[in-house]
Motif scaffolding. Structure first.
Motif, PDB file in Angstrom:
ATOM      1  N   VAL A 181       1.649  -7.867  14.865  1.00 26.25           N
ATOM      2  CA  VAL A 181       1.210  -6.743  15.688  1.00 26.25           C
ATOM      3  C   VAL A 181       2.066  -5.515  15.393  1.00 26.25           C
ATOM      4  N   GLU A 182       3.369  -5.708  15.309  1.00 30.57           N
ATOM      5  CA  GLU A 182       4.269  -4.603  14.988  1.00 30.57           C
ATOM      6  C   GLU A 182       3.934  -4.011  13.619  1.00 30.57           C
ATOM      7  N   VAL A 183       3.711  -4.888  12.639  1.00 29.93           N
ATOM      8  CA  VAL A 183       3.419  -4.439  11.278  1.00 29.93           C
ATOM      9  C   VAL A 183       2.135  -3.622  11.249  1.00 29.93           C
ATOM     10  N   ALA A 184       1.080  -4.128  11.893  1.00 30.68           N
ATOM     11  CA  ALA A 184      -0.213  -3.432  11.880  1.00 30.68           C
ATOM     12  C   ALA A 184      -0.113  -2.067  12.527  1.00 30.68           C
ATOM     13  N   ILE A 185       0.613  -1.976  13.629  1.00 30.85           N
ATOM     14  CA  ILE A 185       0.784  -0.687  14.313  1.00 30.85           C
ATOM     15  C   ILE A 185       1.492   0.304  13.394  1.00 30.85           C
ATOM     16  N   LEU A 186       2.505  -0.178  12.705  1.00 30.85           N
ATOM     17  CA  LEU A 186       3.247   0.695  11.788  1.00 30.85           C
ATOM     18  C   LEU A 186       2.362   1.201  10.656  1.00 30.85           C
ATOM     19  N   GLU A 187       1.299   0.437  10.341  1.00 30.59           N
ATOM     20  CA  GLU A 187       0.478   0.750   9.172  1.00 30.59           C
ATOM     21  C   GLU A 187      -0.807   1.514   9.484  1.00 30.59           C
ATOM     22  N   HIS A 188      -1.069   1.868  10.725  1.00 31.47           N
ATOM     23  CA  HIS A 188      -2.410   2.371  11.057  1.00 31.47           C
ATOM     24  C   HIS A 188      -2.722   3.754  10.485  1.00 31.47           C
ATOM     25  N   HIS A 189      -1.722   4.443   9.930  1.00 33.42           N
ATOM     26  CA  HIS A 189      -1.986   5.707   9.228  1.00 33.42           C
ATOM     27  C   HIS A 189      -1.674   5.612   7.735  1.00 33.42           C
ATOM     28  N   GLU A 190      -1.475   4.399   7.238  1.00 36.27           N
ATOM     29  CA  GLU A 190      -1.300   4.228   5.798  1.00 36.27           C
ATOM     30  C   GLU A 190      -2.659   4.330   5.110  1.00 36.27           C
ATOM     31  N   TYR A 215       1.079   7.493   5.816  1.00 32.61           N
ATOM     32  CA  TYR A 215       2.433   7.560   6.392  1.00 32.61           C
ATOM     33  C   TYR A 215       2.563   6.486   7.465  1.00 32.61           C
ATOM     34  N   PRO A 216       3.772   6.100   7.858  1.00 32.58           N
ATOM     35  CA  PRO A 216       5.066   6.747   7.571  1.00 32.58           C
ATOM     36  C   PRO A 216       5.761   6.248   6.305  1.00 32.58           C
ATOM     37  N   ARG A 217       5.255   5.140   5.676  1.00 29.62           N
ATOM     38  CA  ARG A 217       5.993   4.567   4.541  1.00 29.62           C
ATOM     39  C   ARG A 217       5.338   4.832   3.194  1.00 29.62           C
ATOM     40  N   SER A 218       4.113   5.377   3.189  1.00 27.57           N
ATOM     41  CA  SER A 218       3.391   5.668   1.945  1.00 27.57           C
ATOM     42  C   SER A 218       3.299   4.438   1.050  1.00 27.57           C
ATOM     43  N   ILE A 219       2.929   3.303   1.641  1.00 29.04           N
ATOM     44  CA  ILE A 219       2.827   2.063   0.873  1.00 29.04           C
ATOM     45  C   ILE A 219       1.400   1.886   0.350  1.00 29.04           C
ATOM     46  N   PRO A 220       1.232   1.246  -0.822  1.00 28.71           N
ATOM     47  CA  PRO A 220      -0.112   1.030  -1.380  1.00 28.71           C
ATOM     48  C   PRO A 220      -0.816  -0.123  -0.694  1.00 28.71           C
ATOM     49  N   GLY A 221      -2.106  -0.255  -0.963  1.00 29.03           N
ATOM     50  CA  GLY A 221      -2.928  -1.235  -0.284  1.00 29.03           C
ATOM     51  C   GLY A 221      -2.448  -2.665  -0.419  1.00 29.03           C
TER      52      GLY A 221
END
Length: 439
Positions: free
Chosen positions: A220-229, A236-242
């Protein structure tokens, strides 16, 4: 590889905006301290059993609290599983996109079923109640996000356990916005440069708020962090690829853009969303997008009698073409531009960053047949074709939005060029200012 953003143990302190929202809530319904509230230095700020009111704001905001304020508060009419389900059911029947999606599944109630097993500790219930009462637009967006996410999960045959976790992630994905100035909700509020950093941080804040509850899985924490990737690494915020974005994160990032477009565009949102997904196919997960596009195309076909929304098409395309030309002119004005178009060096040089991002936009527009040179030629053939002009206008609007995101990202990374900065940096900032003056 260890992810420092996820593994950082930095505590989240209540911001002045969050404390203000809490005390404002207390003006509309009873909010009581179930335990004493202390400052980090041990000063008792609120006694157990004391009712919170607006007058306590100044006392609370002057101190760093030992623990989040909402871990000690009770509010009358706090959200429960039953009232959450009722609110979701109401939005499911009244919001355009969730309603449309629900009609395509055998049992619309299946989209609500995971709520029954979702943990709802008092601190999370307080946050969601605060959102519902003080930030109703944010509340509605969060519930719509949850419903769209449940549809995508249902089509993906996601397990019940994962759906329950996804519910929590969707409902809390924007909880960090409660720590920001409510001005963010004003569509006329358009921060640029360093001011945008506050917005970029909100996925991290939301993640930390969920972590504090200590009841949800790490996914859950990971998905929340990724919702604007984004799948191409431009988010953002980490600019990680798919390849590095979790399955739940992919659902959230697509649900987020779908909900946002239906909220933003009253006219032809299905067409707008379909164009966004097709023009940005590298940014969004193709498999999940395929569950939405056929439904969007059906709505687009029904809306053949379009409103005259293509009036600005020519001006939009002209602005986009001029932006490409201005960039080439500024580069040509540099005697020996020092730049690198590699992804690694683009993170350190504004000229290389813009060159890479603008080049990607240029390529996408050419490949999709929507480059301004192609569209301008098309306009002359669309006289009297309202549907065709509307589509050209939507393409232009989407391309200009992407242009704006390039400028925003550049200004966020490099807020200003200094006297000692190389000519390449000054050229990049001049182009950003030129674009902003035209949008």
């Amino acid at each position: 590889m260890t992810d420092n953003t996820l593994d950082a143990g930095a505590p989240l302190h209540d911001s002045a905006h969050y404390l203000h929202a809490v005390t404002e809530l207390a003006e509309t319904r009873p909010v009581v301290a179930q335990a004493a509230i202390y400052s980090e230095s041990g000063i008792k700020l609120v006694a157990e059993g004391m009712r919170i009111d607006r007058r306590l704001y100044e006392r609370l905001v002057q101190h760093t609290l030992r623990e989040p304020v909402d871990t000690h508060l009770w509010v009358e009419g706090a959200l429960t599983t039953a009232t959450l389900s009722a609110a979701a059911r109401e939005i499911l029947s009244s919001s355009v996109l969730p309603y449309k999606l629900a009609q395509t599944v055998r049992s619309p109630e299946a989209l609500l079923a995971p709520l029954a097993s979702m943990p709802l500790p008092s601190s999370v219930a307080f946050k969601l109640t605060l959102m519902r009462e003080q930030r109703p637009a944010l509340w509605k967006h969060s519930v719509e996000m949850m419903l769209i996410s449940m549809y995508l999960a249902h089509r993906s045959e996601t397990s019940q356990r994962e759906c329950t976790a996804l519910c929590a992630a969707a409902l809390m994905h924007d909880a960090g916005m409660l720590h920001l100035d409510p001005a963010w909700e004003d569509p006329q509020h358009k921060p640029v440069g360093a001011d945008r950093k506050h917005l970029v941080v909100h996925p991290i804040t939301s993640m930390l708020m969920v972590r504090q509850a200590q009841v949800y899985p790490r996914s859950v924490e990971v998905a929340i962090l990724e919702h604007h990737e984004r799948m191409d690494g431009s988010g953002y915020p980490r600019s990680i690829p798919g390849a590095q974005i979790s399955a739940m994160g992919r659902v959230l990032l697509l649900a987020e853009v779908a909900a946002a477009i239906y909220e933003k565009y009253e006219e032809m949102p299905a067409l707008q969303l379909a164009l966004v997904l097709r023009l940005n196919h590298r940014k969004f997960p193709a498999g999940l997008s395929s569950y939405l596009l056929p439904l969007l195309d059906e709505e687009r076909a029904r809306d053949s009698a379009l409103m005259p929304i293509g009036a600005n098409a020519a001006r939009q395309l002209e602005t986009l073409a001029d932006a490409f030309s201005e960039w080439e002119r500024l580069k040509a004005s540099l005697a020996h531009p020092k730049q690198s178009t590699s992804a690694k060096n683009a993170l350190a040089q504004p000229l290389a960053f813009i060159e890479m991002r603008l080049g990607a936009l240029h390529k996408v527009l050419l490949e999709s047949g929507t480059h301004p040179t192609q569209q301008i030629a098309l306009i002359s053939q669309l006289d009297g074709d309202a549907a065709g002009m509307a589509e050209v206008a939507f393409v232009g609007k989407e391309a200009l939005w992407q242009l704006q995101t390039i400028v925003n990202a550049c200004q966020r990374r490099w807020p200003a060029a200094h006297t000692s900065s190389p000519p390449e940096d000054h050229a990049a900032h001049r182009w950003c200012q030129w674009v902003l003056s035209r949008l």
